[in-house]
Design a protein around this motif. Sequence first.
Motif, PDB file in Angstrom:
ATOM      1  N   GLY A  13     -17.723  -1.436 -18.942  1.00 26.94           N
ATOM      2  CA  GLY A  13     -18.846  -0.884 -18.182  1.00 26.94           C
ATOM      3  C   GLY A  13     -19.641  -1.971 -17.486  1.00 26.94           C
ATOM      4  O   GLY A  13     -19.099  -3.026 -17.104  1.00 26.94           O
ATOM      5  N   VAL A  14     -20.932  -1.717 -17.333  1.00 25.37           N
ATOM      6  CA  VAL A  14     -21.802  -2.633 -16.594  1.00 25.37           C
ATOM      7  C   VAL A  14     -21.791  -4.026 -17.219  1.00 25.37           C
ATOM      8  O   VAL A  14     -21.581  -5.034 -16.537  1.00 25.37           O
ATOM      9  CB  VAL A  14     -23.246  -2.085 -16.569  1.00 25.37           C
ATOM     10  CG1 VAL A  14     -24.195  -3.127 -15.987  1.00 25.37           C
ATOM     11  CG2 VAL A  14     -23.317  -0.799 -15.762  1.00 25.37           C
ATOM     12  N   ALA A  15     -22.031  -4.085 -18.531  1.00 24.59           N
ATOM     13  CA  ALA A  15     -22.151  -5.397 -19.175  1.00 24.59           C
ATOM     14  C   ALA A  15     -20.835  -6.167 -19.048  1.00 24.59           C
ATOM     15  O   ALA A  15     -20.843  -7.380 -18.809  1.00 24.59           O
ATOM     16  CB  ALA A  15     -22.543  -5.226 -20.642  1.00 24.59           C
ATOM     17  N   ALA A  16     -19.709  -5.479 -19.178  1.00 28.86           N
ATOM     18  CA  ALA A  16     -18.405  -6.148 -19.066  1.00 28.86           C
ATOM     19  C   ALA A  16     -18.231  -6.779 -17.688  1.00 28.86           C
ATOM     20  O   ALA A  16     -17.786  -7.924 -17.567  1.00 28.86           O
ATOM     21  CB  ALA A  16     -17.283  -5.141 -19.336  1.00 28.86           C
ATOM     22  N   GLY A  17     -18.594  -6.041 -16.644  1.00 27.60           N
ATOM     23  CA  GLY A  17     -18.436  -6.564 -15.286  1.00 27.60           C
ATOM     24  C   GLY A  17     -19.275  -7.813 -15.064  1.00 27.60           C
ATOM     25  O   GLY A  17     -18.804  -8.812 -14.499  1.00 27.60           O
ATOM     26  N   TYR A  18     -20.527  -7.773 -15.511  1.00 25.27           N
ATOM     27  CA  TYR A  18     -21.399  -8.943 -15.322  1.00 25.27           C
ATOM     28  C   TYR A  18     -20.945 -10.114 -16.189  1.00 25.27           C
ATOM     29  O   TYR A  18     -21.056 -11.275 -15.780  1.00 25.27           O
ATOM     30  CB  TYR A  18     -22.875  -8.566 -15.579  1.00 25.27           C
ATOM     31  CG  TYR A  18     -23.448  -7.842 -14.381  1.00 25.27           C
ATOM     32  CD1 TYR A  18     -23.145  -6.500 -14.156  1.00 25.27           C
ATOM     33  CD2 TYR A  18     -24.225  -8.493 -13.432  1.00 25.27           C
ATOM     34  CE1 TYR A  18     -23.614  -5.833 -13.023  1.00 25.27           C
ATOM     35  CE2 TYR A  18     -24.697  -7.838 -12.302  1.00 25.27           C
ATOM     36  CZ  TYR A  18     -24.392  -6.511 -12.108  1.00 25.27           C
ATOM     37  OH  TYR A  18     -24.849  -5.861 -10.976  1.00 25.27           O
ATOM     38  N   ALA A  19     -20.404  -9.809 -17.372  1.00 21.60           N
ATOM     39  CA  ALA A  19     -19.888 -10.891 -18.219  1.00 21.60           C
ATOM     40  C   ALA A  19     -18.676 -11.543 -17.545  1.00 21.60           C
ATOM     41  O   ALA A  19     -18.541 -12.773 -17.545  1.00 21.60           O
ATOM     42  CB  ALA A  19     -19.509 -10.342 -19.597  1.00 21.60           C
ATOM     43  N   ALA A  20     -17.809 -10.739 -16.943  1.00 23.95           N
ATOM     44  CA  ALA A  20     -16.617 -11.290 -16.285  1.00 23.95           C
ATOM     45  C   ALA A  20     -17.007 -12.246 -15.167  1.00 23.95           C
ATOM     46  O   ALA A  20     -16.448 -13.353 -15.043  1.00 23.95           O
ATOM     47  CB  ALA A  20     -15.752 -10.150 -15.741  1.00 23.95           C
ATOM     48  N   ASP A  38     -11.550   2.096 -22.043  1.00 25.38           N
ATOM     49  CA  ASP A  38     -10.897   3.408 -22.037  1.00 25.38           C
ATOM     50  C   ASP A  38     -11.150   4.160 -20.740  1.00 25.38           C
ATOM     51  O   ASP A  38     -10.580   5.220 -20.511  1.00 25.38           O
ATOM     52  CB  ASP A  38     -11.265   4.237 -23.282  1.00 25.38           C
ATOM     53  CG  ASP A  38     -12.757   4.405 -23.464  1.00 25.38           C
ATOM     54  OD1 ASP A  38     -13.508   4.090 -22.527  1.00 25.38           O
ATOM     55  OD2 ASP A  38     -13.159   4.851 -24.550  1.00 25.38           O
ATOM     56  N   GLU A  39     -11.983   3.618 -19.862  1.00 28.20           N
ATOM     57  CA  GLU A  39     -12.136   4.240 -18.539  1.00 28.20           C
ATOM     58  C   GLU A  39     -10.967   3.788 -17.650  1.00 28.20           C
ATOM     59  O   GLU A  39     -10.466   2.677 -17.802  1.00 28.20           O
ATOM     60  CB  GLU A  39     -13.468   3.849 -17.907  1.00 28.20           C
ATOM     61  CG  GLU A  39     -14.644   4.533 -18.596  1.00 28.20           C
ATOM     62  CD  GLU A  39     -15.924   4.427 -17.789  1.00 28.20           C
ATOM     63  OE1 GLU A  39     -16.075   5.178 -16.819  1.00 28.20           O
ATOM     64  OE2 GLU A  39     -16.778   3.608 -18.149  1.00 28.20           O
ATOM     65  N   PRO A  40     -10.568   4.656 -16.702  1.00 26.60           N
ATOM     66  CA  PRO A  40      -9.394   4.313 -15.890  1.00 26.60           C
ATOM     67  C   PRO A  40      -9.680   3.378 -14.723  1.00 26.60           C
ATOM     68  O   PRO A  40      -8.763   3.023 -13.989  1.00 26.60           O
ATOM     69  CB  PRO A  40      -8.928   5.682 -15.375  1.00 26.60           C
ATOM     70  CG  PRO A  40     -10.162   6.512 -15.363  1.00 26.60           C
ATOM     71  CD  PRO A  40     -11.053   6.014 -16.461  1.00 26.60           C
ATOM     72  N   VAL A  41     -10.940   2.998 -14.544  1.00 29.28           N
ATOM     73  CA  VAL A  41     -11.312   2.181 -13.378  1.00 29.28           C
ATOM     74  C   VAL A  41     -12.023   0.907 -13.825  1.00 29.28           C
ATOM     75  O   VAL A  41     -12.580   0.842 -14.919  1.00 29.28           O
ATOM     76  CB  VAL A  41     -12.240   2.966 -12.407  1.00 29.28           C
ATOM     77  CG1 VAL A  41     -11.487   4.102 -11.743  1.00 29.28           C
ATOM     78  CG2 VAL A  41     -13.472   3.504 -13.133  1.00 29.28           C
ATOM     79  N   ALA A  42     -12.000  -0.094 -12.942  1.00 29.92           N
ATOM     80  CA  ALA A  42     -12.679  -1.372 -13.230  1.00 29.92           C
ATOM     81  C   ALA A  42     -14.196  -1.140 -13.332  1.00 29.92           C
ATOM     82  O   ALA A  42     -14.710  -0.162 -12.791  1.00 29.92           O
ATOM     83  CB  ALA A  42     -12.359  -2.368 -12.121  1.00 29.92           C
ATOM     84  N   PRO A  43     -14.911  -2.041 -14.035  1.00 26.84           N
ATOM     85  CA  PRO A  43     -16.348  -1.857 -14.237  1.00 26.84           C
ATOM     86  C   PRO A  43     -17.113  -1.511 -12.963  1.00 26.84           C
ATOM     87  O   PRO A  43     -16.872  -2.080 -11.900  1.00 26.84           O
ATOM     88  CB  PRO A  43     -16.788  -3.221 -14.790  1.00 26.84           C
ATOM     89  CG  PRO A  43     -15.592  -3.704 -15.546  1.00 26.84           C
ATOM     90  CD  PRO A  43     -14.407  -3.254 -14.721  1.00 26.84           C
ATOM     91  N   TYR A  44     -18.029  -0.562 -13.114  1.00 29.95           N
ATOM     92  CA  TYR A  44     -18.828  -0.131 -11.959  1.00 29.95           C
ATOM     93  C   TYR A  44     -20.289  -0.001 -12.376  1.00 29.95           C
ATOM     94  O   TYR A  44     -20.626  -0.009 -13.563  1.00 29.95           O
ATOM     95  CB  TYR A  44     -18.301   1.201 -11.398  1.00 29.95           C
ATOM     96  CG  TYR A  44     -18.236   2.322 -12.416  1.00 29.95           C
ATOM     97  CD1 TYR A  44     -19.325   3.136 -12.672  1.00 29.95           C
ATOM     98  CD2 TYR A  44     -17.062   2.558 -13.137  1.00 29.95           C
ATOM     99  CE1 TYR A  44     -19.266   4.147 -13.609  1.00 29.95           C
ATOM    100  CE2 TYR A  44     -16.990   3.573 -14.083  1.00 29.95           C
ATOM    101  CZ  TYR A  44     -18.105   4.372 -14.306  1.00 29.95           C
ATOM    102  OH  TYR A  44     -18.056   5.367 -15.252  1.00 29.95           O
ATOM    103  N   GLU A  45     -21.146   0.134 -11.364  1.00 29.26           N
ATOM    104  CA  GLU A  45     -22.592   0.247 -11.587  1.00 29.26           C
ATOM    105  C   GLU A  45     -22.906   1.678 -12.010  1.00 29.26           C
ATOM    106  O   GLU A  45     -23.098   2.569 -11.179  1.00 29.26           O
ATOM    107  CB  GLU A  45     -23.363  -0.125 -10.306  1.00 29.26           C
ATOM    108  CG  GLU A  45     -23.095  -1.524  -9.773  1.00 29.26           C
ATOM    109  CD  GLU A  45     -23.792  -2.625 -10.602  1.00 29.26           C
ATOM    110  OE1 GLU A  45     -24.525  -2.314 -11.551  1.00 29.26           O
ATOM    111  OE2 GLU A  45     -23.555  -3.812 -10.262  1.00 29.26           O
ATOM    112  N   ARG A  46     -22.991   1.899 -13.323  1.00 31.83           N
ATOM    113  CA  ARG A  46     -23.158   3.256 -13.866  1.00 31.83           C
ATOM    114  C   ARG A  46     -24.390   3.988 -13.293  1.00 31.83           C
ATOM    115  O   ARG A  46     -24.331   5.209 -13.089  1.00 31.83           O
ATOM    116  CB  ARG A  46     -23.248   3.170 -15.397  1.00 31.83           C
ATOM    117  CG  ARG A  46     -22.959   4.460 -16.135  1.00 31.83           C
ATOM    118  CD  ARG A  46     -22.711   4.233 -17.629  1.00 31.83           C
ATOM    119  NE  ARG A  46     -21.640   3.319 -17.896  1.00 31.83           N
ATOM    120  CZ  ARG A  46     -20.336   3.640 -17.854  1.00 31.83           C
ATOM    121  NH1 ARG A  46     -19.982   4.873 -17.595  1.00 31.83           N
ATOM    122  NH2 ARG A  46     -19.415   2.734 -18.086  1.00 31.83           N
TER     123      ARG A  46
END
Length: 446
Positions: A13-20, A38-46
């Motif tokens: 989710g959000v935190a994963a994207g910013y951590a990456a 478990d989501e089918p898409v890359a991290p996005y701004e929830r």
Amino acid sequence: MGRAFVYVILGGGVAAGYAALEFVKKGVSHGELCIISDEPVAPYERPALSKGFLLPEGPGNLMTRQSSNTTAHEAAASAARLPSFHTCVGANEERLTPKWYKEHGIELVLGTGVKSADVKRKTLLTATGETISYKILIVATGARALKLEEFGVSGSDAENVCYLRDIADANRLVNVMQSCPGGNAVVIGGGYVGMECAASLVIHKINVTMVFPEEHCMARLFTSKIASYYEEYYKSRGVNFIKGTVLSSFDFDSNGKVTSVNLRDGSTLSVDMVVVGIGIRPNTGLFEGQLTLEKGGIKVNGMLQSSNSSVYAIGDVAAFPVKAFGETRRLEHVDSARKSARHAVSAIMEPDKTGEFDYLPFFYSRVFTLSWQFYGDNVGEVVYYGDMSGSAFGAYWVSKGHLVGAFLEGGTKEEYEAIANATRLRPAIEDLSELERQGLRFAVTA
Ligand code: FDA
Ligand code: NAD
């Protein structure tokens, strides 16, 4: 079968994207980092899911005012569809598409739930039967929406009952809204999801009744005076409020669709659709009995490190020390997810250069043409300022002789920055009436 990584982020989710993004900035090598979601898409701004994503598509349908505090990226996320709102556009940073992860040698394992974790062995077992091992794990599993069943009401699976946590929920909500123009919706819950979804329903020309147990909306944050401003505005847009009661049951038609909502106060509302926003529960289940939990989340120290030194936690699932309050808090907001993510990666990659996380809580919302921001803590005495009959007003919270919280509706970018800075400084307040007299000027000149 199994794979091994130096760093694994559990959750996408959000935190994963910013951590990456932070890992890349700090020079992570190709093949070292893996994200499992478990989501089918890359991290996005929830946050876009209850705002731009719910808007009718097409130009000119912007629900949010393009005010000075709306970034160009957030504006682009109006009537948002992926890939436009992948992280990290919400903080005016790079947009991390699947291609970006590939180019940076980051393994993105999507559509894959982790079923169990063993922090002693440093392994995760996925639903596909793969064991993924790590040296350092960052838990970024966020939270799940609470279901009505947890309050003794059944019917969550009905096709016209909607929750809102992920993109699948948001797609479903859009479809259900489009299936009943001019119809009746009941929104259960008067928190963030309830308020933001109610605004979208109105924009979709659906008649809205909000039902919640408290005396006023946004009870966790707003005072009754602040809430009355928003409730009056919503009423002017046709929203009906039923407060102080909860749902007791649904009636269904022969296809299993909900046709009416029965409330505990004995009243019945006929409906075409229902939206439920009754809070969340952090996804800690994999770690119960393995890590110390507090405030419903994984307890971490000022380096975002849990009771197991190889496991960090960030975002909604983390309970971290908020220095300014002198206590551990778990926050459920995007700014905290972004900043805790960056801090954890910094603590992992550059431990000698990284101090303790020193975070000032920040919440905001935008609905219709309204827009507010809040910084700090909502405890103590409240001092209001500005013109509540106009479009800009605010409040300060003063506790133990210091300013600890500030709220502003309808501010400019500079004014929001001013209330944030003033709250961060925690100035001594001796005279509440003087603070009231100075109003916003107090923050601007602090
Ligand atoms: P987040 O929920 O973003 O990500 C968790 C990820 O982990 C998900 O991808 C999930 O599927 C995955 N996961 C969980 N368990 C797993 C497992 N076992 N295996 C694999 N993957 C797993 N905040 C704010 O400040 N302003 C706003 O306007 C809004 N608006 C808003 C709208 C809506 C509709 C929601 C639902 C939330 C908001 N928020 C918000 C809150 C904000 O979005 C939230 O605080 C952050 O998304 C938290 O980020 P995390 O990464 O911690 O969790
Ligand atoms: P919330 O905690 O904001 O509100 C929950 C609401 O549920 C309460 O206000 C109450 O009115 C209601 N409620 C509780 N028990 C109930 C019951 N038995 N029956 C009926 N109503 C009941 O949670 P939410 O609105 O579901 O939002 C979910 C999450 O999404 C939160 O973490 C929130 O921070 C986040 N979110 C944030 C924003 C934002 O920051 N702008 C926007 C959307 C969502």
